[in-house]
Design a protein around this motif. Structure first.
Motif, short mmCIF file in Angstrom:
data_model
loop_
_atom_site.label_atom_id
_atom_site.label_comp_id
_atom_site.label_asym_id
_atom_site.label_seq_id
_atom_site.Cartn_x
_atom_site.Cartn_y
_atom_site.Cartn_z
N GLU A 492 0.83 -1.21 0.00
CA GLU A 492 0.00 0.00 0.00
C GLU A 492 0.87 1.26 0.00
O GLU A 492 0.56 2.24 -0.69
CB GLU A 492 -0.91 -0.01 1.23
CG GLU A 492 -1.78 1.22 1.36
CD GLU A 492 -2.53 1.23 2.67
OE1 GLU A 492 -2.53 2.27 3.35
OE2 GLU A 492 -3.11 0.18 3.02
N VAL A 503 -5.13 4.21 -3.58
CA VAL A 503 -5.35 3.47 -2.34
C VAL A 503 -6.71 3.84 -1.79
O VAL A 503 -7.04 5.01 -1.67
CB VAL A 503 -4.25 3.76 -1.31
CG1 VAL A 503 -4.56 3.08 0.02
CG2 VAL A 503 -2.89 3.28 -1.83
N PRO A 520 -3.52 -1.84 -3.01
CA PRO A 520 -3.74 -0.69 -3.89
C PRO A 520 -4.33 -1.16 -5.22
O PRO A 520 -4.23 -2.34 -5.57
CB PRO A 520 -2.34 -0.11 -4.07
CG PRO A 520 -1.41 -1.25 -3.80
CD PRO A 520 -2.09 -2.11 -2.80
N SER A 562 -1.62 -6.34 -5.45
CA SER A 562 -2.45 -5.22 -5.87
C SER A 562 -3.61 -5.75 -6.71
O SER A 562 -3.57 -6.87 -7.21
CB SER A 562 -1.64 -4.23 -6.73
OG SER A 562 -0.57 -3.66 -6.02
#
Length: 761
Positions: A492, A503, A520, A562
């Motif tokens: 993140e 984020v 993210p 992610s």
């Protein structure tokens, strides 16, 4: 008009505001009672069920909820409790349950590893000589709760016997049929009680069917499900697979069950369906909404997919559902008030995916025309994002002509590094993060809310860094870290700093236990903007004469942890991340940081489930890591770290990364990784984690020495580093200091013994 059934496979356990996690943490810290914990988590569980009912999901899963891990739940339900916990834990059954996962001062926690190719971790069952027995019928309890509290006729979820046994340890492959024989009557007891309670549908998860199965596996699967069919012919069993298509398609779809669940998002299930057909006497539970990514799906395309399936399978025999449990995505986009609407409208979290399931089920049942408005809405949202400025400048060939090779080979550059760094034999270090107290989190929150200035927050972080540099020096560690107090999460943090990421505020997902992460979202091209880690690393180095490691998360891990844009190749995104990190590494080196650690804990977990796809993935992973790290001077030492995975499969890849030092989890697998190094030559330096940081217990000095000595039988002391098995962010300060003191004392004694042996010889 025959009804098309909608279904869900599992719902996020954590709650809209992580209420589940907060309750667990309060319980473990002694702030609430067991009764309070069970009441608070019941509220979270019922809210999830209520949400699914409101969204008109026909088959709502019950029993998918857990207080820690669903594999551990299955083990405890069947009395698979390691002997060390049967004698050590004298309290409630819940105390034993948590002790298996977290350990006690006298008993090491059970191994934890990745759930297939996800970032979810499960507790590995330990099959030993004790005979399993049914201790409780968890699915039945949850079924009754949903029915009594909410009037929901739920679909109990069980982890299937083939998957459960294959994921465990403590047996040789030849004993697999014996274990099946032991567990089969227990599963039958569970299913029989569910039938007697009036259950109509039961979901039995067998994700292991999406991997390469042996002939013995198939024989046992046929035996198990034939046995189930004889005992409860009235109950509709769904054999649920996910994460990939199934290799043994014709065998799996013909297992005796009312329905077979297949993943139509990953793999080639549609191709298999067209080639081999599908049994007329079964329902096909079609996973057509991606349960692992957060992008809204083009409902026009997905309803066309359903209609293609309906050319083979009658509509009334199709169940519409996500590709897997929704525990891998956040709860709802409704909480994300700060997102740009162009991006937000193109996102779909768990609640939104349930809406997509309901729309598609209605569309298949009544015809596409009946849901045209919803289809246009999804298509428009995707098109608006794709035609926005966010995605107009596609980065072409981000690697360009950049070199991916260090100037000197390892044998030559390690000599330069040893001369420059002047480290002792068996150097000690930590993996990177240090304890983040409630105070650290409060100060960060105050800063984010604007309650304190940037300058005040930076001063606070500097004070924490100085405090822990002093502590590390006092403990006697050889290579120090700045502690990462400015970082919420190892992925993140970089998502907040690099272009192309966003984020969320509440986009949390469970990683292990109460540990939640906020992956993210990669929505556009990834590029380097400004230095991300230099300021803190340089400040820490200014406080000590010892070497301080620069700390970064590697490109493969950033990608795998992610939610990645789905309009271009993942490998193109991977190279973009690698090039961005290359600039950061060069900045660290320019500013005097001589050791730089680029962590890749997710490299193994991203390995495709199909072995024929391994080479491409591993080659691209190695390429990305080297793309990020190859430009440093020969005397700059590159470290990396990996944890909680099966490394035997990728040993050659680990070496190909060409990192000077690698640290790998070893303690929680109880030293089993050492055998890999016995069977394979590894010429670089390595730290096998000497104690488990995911347990609050403090390892003794003698325990650590035993772990190191076991490793030194295989790995030369000149190559060996001594470190914990992972970062220390989640641990308490007192236990961290005590554990590191024991580790450094053990290292000093081992170092002395090694040097004495050299002198004697």
């Amino acid at each position: 008009m025959a009804k098309v059934i909608s279904s869900n496979l599992g719902y996020p356990r954590i709650g809209k505001q992580r209420e589940w996690k907060k309750a667990l943490d309060k319980f473990w810290n002694g702030k609430i009672s067991e009764k309070d914990l069970l009441e608070e988590t019941k509220t979270v569980r019922l809210e999830g069920l209520r949400k699914q009912k409101e969204k008109e999901i026909d088959l709502i899963p019950v029993g998918d909820f857990t207080l820690y891990d669903h594999v551990l739940d299955t083990a405890v339900m069947f009395g698979v409790i390691p002997e060390r916990f049967q004698t050590d834990c004298t309290g409630t059954s819940l105390e034993t349950y948590f002790s298996i996962a977290r350990g006690t001062q006298n008993a090491v926690a059970s191994e934890m590893t990745k759930w297939f190719n996800t970032n979810y971790h499960y507790i590995v069952p330990e099959f030993n000589e004790s005979k399993p027995s049914l201790k409780e019928n968890r699915p039945l309890d949850f079924y009754n709760e949903a029915k009594e509290e909410l009037g929901i006729e739920g679909k109990p979820v069980l982890l299937g016997p083939i998957t459960f046994i294959k994921l465990g340890k403590g047996y040789e492959e030849v004993e697999f049929p014996t274990l099946v024989e032991e567990f089969l009557p227990l599963y039958i007891d569970v299913l029989t009680e569910l039938k007697e309670a009036g259950v109509k549908w039961i979901q039995i998860d067998e994700p292991i069917f999406s991997t390469a199965l042996t002939k013995e596996d198939i024989v046992q699967a046929e035996y198990v499900y034939e046995s189930f069919a004889k005992v409860i012919p009235e109950v509709n069993i769904i054999i649920q697979t996910y994460f990939e298509s199934v290799d043994s398609y014709e065998k799996i779809v013909n297992l005796p069950a009312a329905a077979i669940g297949l993943d139509f998002v990953h793999g080639n299930s549609l191709e298999q369906l067209n080639k081999h057909g599908f049994p007329k006497d079964k329902k096909l539970a079609a996973g057509i909404i991606d349960g692992r990514n957060v992008w809204r799906q083009d409902l026009n395309h997905q309803i066309d997919l359903l209609e293609s399936i309906a050319e083979i399978v009658d509509k009334e025999n199709i169940i519409v559902q996500p590709s897997c449990s929704l525990i891998h995505v956040p709860v709802t986009t409704e909480s994300e008030k700060a997102l740009d609407l162009v991006i937000k409208e193109a996102l779909s979290f768990a609640d939104e995916k349930l809406d997509e399931i309901s729309i598609l089920a209605r569309g298949l049942e009544r015809g596409k025309e009946s849901v045209l408005l919803e289809i246009r809405e999804s298509t428009n949202a995707i098109e608006v994002l794709n035609h926005s400025d966010y995605r107009q400048q596609i980065v072409k060939n981000p690697a360009g002509s950049l070199s991916t090779e260090r100037e000197l080979v390892f044998k030559e550059r390690i000599a330069l590094q040893k001369e420059r760094l002047q480290l002792p034999l068996l150097p000690t270090t930590t993996i990177g993060s240090l304890p983040q107290t409630a105070e650290v989190r409060r100060e960060r929150l105050k800063w984010r809310k604007g309650e304190i200035t940037d300058q005040a927050y930076e001063e606070y972080i500097k004070n924490e860094i100085k405090k822990w540099i002093d502590i590390q020096e006092e403990i006697g560690l050889d290579v120090l870290v700045h502690g990462e107090f400015e970082r919420t999460d190892m992925v993140e943090y970089f998502g907040e700093k690099l272009n192309g990421f966003l984020v969320t505020q509440f986009g949390w997902v469970q990683s292990y236990g109460s540990r939640c992460v906020r992956p993210p979202i990669i929505f556009g091209d990834v590029t380097f903007d400004r230095p991300m880690t230099v300021k803190e690393s340089v400040y820490a180095q200014s406080l000590t004469q010892k070497k301080v490691k620069g700390m970064l998360t590697g490109p493969v891990t950033i990608l795998n942890w992610s939610f990645v844009r789905d309009d271009i190749s993942r490998f193109d995104v991977l190279d973009q991340i690698a090039v961005a990190l290359r600039f950061e590494i060069e900045e660290l080196e320019k500013n005097g940081i001589k050791i730089i650690q680029v962590d890749e804990p997710a490299l193994r977990e991203g390995l495709p489930l199909k072995s024929e796809n391994w080479d491409q993935y591993l080659n691209r992973a190695v390429h990305a890591f080297k793309l990020a790290t190859a430009s440093v001077q020969n005397s700059t030492q590159i470290h990396t770290h990996m944890c909680y995975s099966d490394f035997q499969d990728i040993f050659e890849t680990i070496s190909a990364l060409d990192a000077d030092v690698i640290s790998i989890e070893n303690s929680r697998s109880h030293g089993e990784l050492i055998s890999t190094f016995k069977e394979n030559t590894y010429d670089k330096e390595i730290g096998l984690g000497v104690y488990d940081i995911h347990s609050p217990r403090v390892p003794t000095k003698e325990e650590i020495k035993a772990n190191v000595n076991r490793a030194l039988q295989i790995i030369p002391s000149s190559q060996f580093w001594i470190n914990p098995d992972c970062g220390l962010k989640t641990r308490q300060e007192t236990e961290t200091i005590a554990a590191l003191q024991n580790m450094t004392e053990a290292a000093k004694e081992l170092r002395k013994a090694q040097l004495a042996d050299v002198h004697t010889n």
